[in-house]
Design a protein around this motif. Structure first.
Motif, mmCIF file in Angstrom:
data_model
loop_
_atom_site.group_PDB
_atom_site.id
_atom_site.type_symbol
_atom_site.label_atom_id
_atom_site.label_comp_id
_atom_site.label_asym_id
_atom_site.label_seq_id
_atom_site.Cartn_x
_atom_site.Cartn_y
_atom_site.Cartn_z
ATOM 1 N N ARG A 78 0.805 -1.232 0.000
ATOM 2 C CA ARG A 78 0.000 0.000 0.000
ATOM 3 C C ARG A 78 0.834 1.277 0.000
ATOM 4 N NH1 ARG A 78 -5.341 -0.854 0.233
ATOM 5 N NH2 ARG A 78 -5.765 1.250 0.899
ATOM 6 N N SER A 130 -0.313 3.393 -2.992
ATOM 7 C CA SER A 130 -1.656 3.922 -2.752
ATOM 8 C C SER A 130 -1.621 5.107 -1.796
ATOM 9 C CB SER A 130 -2.566 2.829 -2.183
ATOM 10 O OG SER A 130 -2.759 1.818 -3.136
ATOM 11 N N GLU A 131 -0.922 4.958 -0.694
ATOM 12 C CA GLU A 131 -0.867 6.027 0.297
ATOM 13 C C GLU A 131 -0.073 7.227 -0.217
ATOM 14 O OE1 GLU A 131 -2.836 6.142 2.846
ATOM 15 O OE2 GLU A 131 -3.536 4.127 2.389
ATOM 16 N N ARG A 173 -2.260 9.026 -2.795
ATOM 17 C CA ARG A 173 -3.338 9.773 -2.130
ATOM 18 C C ARG A 173 -2.774 11.035 -1.476
ATOM 19 N NH1 ARG A 173 -8.342 7.293 1.089
ATOM 20 N NH2 ARG A 173 -8.930 6.879 -1.038
ATOM 21 N N SER A 233 -1.425 -0.662 -10.678
ATOM 22 C CA SER A 233 -1.369 0.781 -10.892
ATOM 23 C C SER A 233 -2.768 1.361 -11.111
ATOM 24 C CB SER A 233 -0.464 1.106 -12.082
ATOM 25 O OG SER A 233 -0.245 2.487 -12.175
ATOM 26 N N ALA A 247 -5.430 0.137 -9.833
ATOM 27 C CA ALA A 247 -6.047 0.093 -8.503
ATOM 28 C C ALA A 247 -5.612 1.290 -7.657
ATOM 29 C CB ALA A 247 -5.694 -1.217 -7.805
ATOM 30 N N VAL A 248 -4.356 1.706 -7.778
ATOM 31 C CA VAL A 248 -3.876 2.879 -7.051
ATOM 32 C C VAL A 248 -4.661 4.110 -7.483
ATOM 33 C CG1 VAL A 248 -1.915 4.458 -6.780
ATOM 34 C CG2 VAL A 248 -1.565 1.991 -6.577
ATOM 35 N N ARG A 274 -7.638 4.275 -8.809
ATOM 36 C CA ARG A 274 -9.025 4.173 -8.320
ATOM 37 C C ARG A 274 -9.087 4.455 -6.822
ATOM 38 N NH1 ARG A 274 -11.343 -0.920 -11.806
ATOM 39 N NH2 ARG A 274 -11.680 0.289 -13.706
ATOM 40 N N TYR A 275 -8.091 4.021 -6.079
ATOM 41 C CA TYR A 275 -8.009 4.284 -4.642
ATOM 42 C C TYR A 275 -7.996 5.793 -4.383
ATOM 43 C CZ TYR A 275 -6.149 4.181 0.142
ATOM 44 O OH TYR A 275 -5.951 4.367 1.483
ATOM 45 N N CYS A 276 -7.415 6.535 -5.298
ATOM 46 C CA CYS A 276 -7.354 7.997 -5.185
ATOM 47 C C CYS A 276 -8.614 8.667 -5.715
ATOM 48 C CB CYS A 276 -6.131 8.525 -5.938
ATOM 49 S SG CYS A 276 -4.586 8.098 -5.134
ATOM 50 N N THR A 308 -12.462 10.541 -0.499
ATOM 51 C CA THR A 308 -11.567 10.290 0.633
ATOM 52 C C THR A 308 -12.307 10.054 1.933
ATOM 53 O OG1 THR A 308 -11.325 12.643 1.050
ATOM 54 C CG2 THR A 308 -9.682 11.611 -0.392
#
Length: 88
Positions: free
Chosen positions: A20, A23-24, A27, A53, A55-56, A58-60, A87
């Motif tokens: 992660r 991802s972090e 973000r 990548s 997924a990262v 989309r996480y944002c 968020t």
């Protein structure tokens, strides 16, 4: 990039992947970008087969836009107005 669009990028060494960090970091980069009033959207590009990548992004809170600027890439983007909801 169009005015107001800031593009972020990230790369993680293989031994640190799937923890992660990307991802972090992405973000945090997105939040820092939106701290600037000139930034209206944050974007990122990748190859569609790099599912981690995607997924990262989309996480944002980024959504698929279409073809990226380089051959074979895809573009994802999130607008300032979407950011608070993504968020929460």
């Amino acid at each position: 990039s169009p005015a107001g669009v800031l593009e972020i990028g990230y790369s993680i060494l293989p031994r640190f992947q799937r923890q992660r960090f990307a991802s972090e970091a992405a973000r945090a980069l997105t939040a820092a970008a939106f701290a600037s009033p000139q930034v209206t959207q944050v974007a990122a590009c990748t190859f569609p087969q790099l599912l981690a990548s995607v997924a990262v992004m989309r996480y944002c809170g980024m959504r698929f836009i279409g073809a990226g600027p380089e051959a074979g890439t895809v573009l994802y983007r999130v607008g300032r107005e979407e950011w608070p909801q993504t968020t929460a």
